[in-house]
Design a protein around this motif. Structure first.
Motif, PDB file in Angstrom:
ATOM      1  N   MET A   1      41.348  42.927  30.189  1.00 50.56           N
ATOM      2  CA  MET A   1      40.606  42.089  31.098  1.00 50.56           C
ATOM      3  C   MET A   1      41.534  41.324  32.042  1.00 50.56           C
ATOM      4  SD  MET A   1      37.809  39.158  30.761  1.00 50.56           S
ATOM      5  CE  MET A   1      38.673  37.646  30.738  1.00 50.56           C
ATOM      6  N   LEU A   2      42.694  40.905  31.529  1.00 48.22           N
ATOM      7  CA  LEU A   2      43.656  40.189  32.367  1.00 48.22           C
ATOM      8  C   LEU A   2      44.063  41.044  33.562  1.00 48.22           C
ATOM      9  CD1 LEU A   2      45.434  37.727  32.854  1.00 48.22           C
ATOM     10  CD2 LEU A   2      47.160  38.773  31.386  1.00 48.22           C
ATOM     11  N   GLU A   3      44.206  42.343  33.317  1.00 46.96           N
ATOM     12  CA  GLU A   3      44.587  43.253  34.397  1.00 46.96           C
ATOM     13  C   GLU A   3      43.507  43.293  35.479  1.00 46.96           C
ATOM     14  OE1 GLU A   3      45.510  47.971  34.924  1.00 46.96           O
ATOM     15  OE2 GLU A   3      46.144  47.022  33.055  1.00 46.96           O
ATOM     16  N   GLN A   4      42.235  43.284  35.081  1.00 43.73           N
ATOM     17  CA  GLN A   4      41.134  43.283  36.040  1.00 43.73           C
ATOM     18  C   GLN A   4      41.113  41.991  36.852  1.00 43.73           C
ATOM     19  OE1 GLN A   4      37.957  43.912  33.251  1.00 43.73           O
ATOM     20  NE2 GLN A   4      37.823  46.111  33.751  1.00 43.73           N
ATOM     21  N   VAL A   5      41.352  40.867  36.204  1.00 45.96           N
ATOM     22  CA  VAL A   5      41.367  39.566  36.894  1.00 45.96           C
ATOM     23  C   VAL A   5      42.479  39.548  37.937  1.00 45.96           C
ATOM     24  CG1 VAL A   5      41.780  37.090  36.600  1.00 45.96           C
ATOM     25  CG2 VAL A   5      40.312  38.322  34.987  1.00 45.96           C
ATOM     26  N   ILE A   6      43.662  40.010  37.540  1.00 46.65           N
ATOM     27  CA  ILE A   6      44.800  39.990  38.463  1.00 46.65           C
ATOM     28  C   ILE A   6      44.590  40.976  39.606  1.00 46.65           C
ATOM     29  CG2 ILE A   6      47.270  40.480  38.653  1.00 46.65           C
ATOM     30  CD1 ILE A   6      47.430  39.385  35.722  1.00 46.65           C
ATOM     31  N   SER A   7      44.061  42.147  39.292  1.00 44.59           N
ATOM     32  CA  SER A   7      43.790  43.136  40.336  1.00 44.59           C
ATOM     33  C   SER A   7      42.797  42.588  41.350  1.00 44.59           C
ATOM     34  CB  SER A   7      43.252  44.417  39.703  1.00 44.59           C
ATOM     35  OG  SER A   7      42.940  45.354  40.698  1.00 44.59           O
ATOM     36  N   ALA A   8      41.727  41.982  40.879  1.00 46.13           N
ATOM     37  CA  ALA A   8      40.736  41.400  41.790  1.00 46.13           C
ATOM     38  C   ALA A   8      41.342  40.255  42.584  1.00 46.13           C
ATOM     39  CB  ALA A   8      39.524  40.914  40.998  1.00 46.13           C
ATOM     40  N   GLY A   9      42.152  39.425  41.927  1.00 47.74           N
ATOM     41  CA  GLY A   9      42.754  38.276  42.613  1.00 47.74           C
ATOM     42  C   GLY A   9      43.742  38.668  43.698  1.00 47.74           C
ATOM     43  N   THR A  10      44.416  39.808  43.516  1.00 43.51           N
ATOM     44  CA  THR A  10      45.413  40.218  44.519  1.00 43.51           C
ATOM     45  C   THR A  10      44.827  41.089  45.619  1.00 43.51           C
ATOM     46  OG1 THR A  10      46.048  42.094  43.138  1.00 43.51           O
ATOM     47  CG2 THR A  10      47.357  40.092  42.923  1.00 43.51           C
ATOM     48  N   THR A  11      43.773  41.848  45.329  1.00 46.24           N
ATOM     49  CA  THR A  11      43.270  42.788  46.333  1.00 46.24           C
ATOM     50  C   THR A  11      42.133  42.243  47.184  1.00 46.24           C
ATOM     51  OG1 THR A  11      41.809  43.795  44.697  1.00 46.24           O
ATOM     52  CG2 THR A  11      43.960  44.831  45.034  1.00 46.24           C
ATOM     53  N   LEU A  12      41.405  41.285  46.691  1.00 46.29           N
ATOM     54  CA  LEU A  12      40.274  40.758  47.462  1.00 46.29           C
ATOM     55  C   LEU A  12      40.717  39.567  48.307  1.00 46.29           C
ATOM     56  CD1 LEU A  12      37.554  41.172  44.732  1.00 46.29           C
ATOM     57  CD2 LEU A  12      38.035  42.656  46.673  1.00 46.29           C
ATOM     58  N   GLY A  13      39.929  39.237  49.285  1.00 49.76           N
ATOM     59  CA  GLY A  13      40.312  38.240  50.281  1.00 49.76           C
ATOM     60  C   GLY A  13      40.462  36.817  49.789  1.00 49.76           C
ATOM     61  N   SER A  14      39.756  36.459  48.733  1.00 47.86           N
ATOM     62  CA  SER A  14      39.862  35.096  48.211  1.00 47.86           C
ATOM     63  C   SER A  14      39.608  35.128  46.718  1.00 47.86           C
ATOM     64  CB  SER A  14      38.844  34.180  48.897  1.00 47.86           C
ATOM     65  OG  SER A  14      37.530  34.512  48.473  1.00 47.86           O
TER      66      SER A  14
END
Length: 171
Positions: A1-14
């Motif tokens: 789950m941590l990987e999903q959080v970080i991926s979303a945090g780095t790839t999305l605009g905010s």
């Protein structure tokens, strides 16, 4: 789950957008603040790792630092070609849509815009090349016209004469 959080945090605009995407796609409720903390934390760790790797590389002797990487074969011949070009840009925003556009040479140029209509690009091309060596010299003896001293003198005079003509504009 941590990987999903970080991926979303780095790839999305905010971080808020990342939080919403996680709720909708991963069905995980994570507010924007934890997404921000995790993303910045991993980013900081990666920057520290990068800096340590760069420092370790700079500490190596130059020969080792510039050596061919393991598993990579150096090319027989490396070639770098450079080129560039110029393009004149006409500022169409200064002309109304219904006004005919004059050719660039007839367009008055204000002193603050003078010299700013040209753009230059620089292009580099890196190639690796190889050649097949022949079993025998294609020309084992010197051609006779290279041995004739009189002919060489004449060629030199012609080259000098042509060089002077081209330099002065007489082609």
């Amino acid at each position: 789950m941590l990987e999903q959080v970080i991926s979303a945090g780095t790839t999305l605009g905010s971080y808020e957008t990342a939080s919403g995407a996680l709720a909708k796609l991963a069905e995980v409720r994570v507010s924007a603040k934890p997404v921000e903390r995790r993303t910045l934390g991993i980013g900081t760790e990666r920057c520290v790792e990068r800096d340590a790797a760069a420092d370790a590389d700079l500490a190596l002797p130059l020969v080792e630092r510039k050596a061919t990487p393991a598993g990579v074969a150096a090319p027989d011949l490396a070639v770098v070609r450079m080129d560039g070009g110029r393009l004149q840009i006409f500022d169409r925003s200064a002309v109304a849509d219904d006004t005919p556009v004059p050719p660039p040479s007839d367009t008055p140029v204000s002193p603050e815009r003078r010299g700013k209509s040209w753009r230059e690009d620089k292009v580099g091309l890196r190639l690796s090349m190889a050649s097949n060596s022949g079993g025998a010299d294609p020309c084992p003896t010197r051609p006779a016209h290279f041995v004739d001293a009189g002919r060489i003198g004449q060629l030199v005079k012609e080259i000098k004469a042509n060089g002077r003509g081209a330099a002065s504009g007489d082609t």
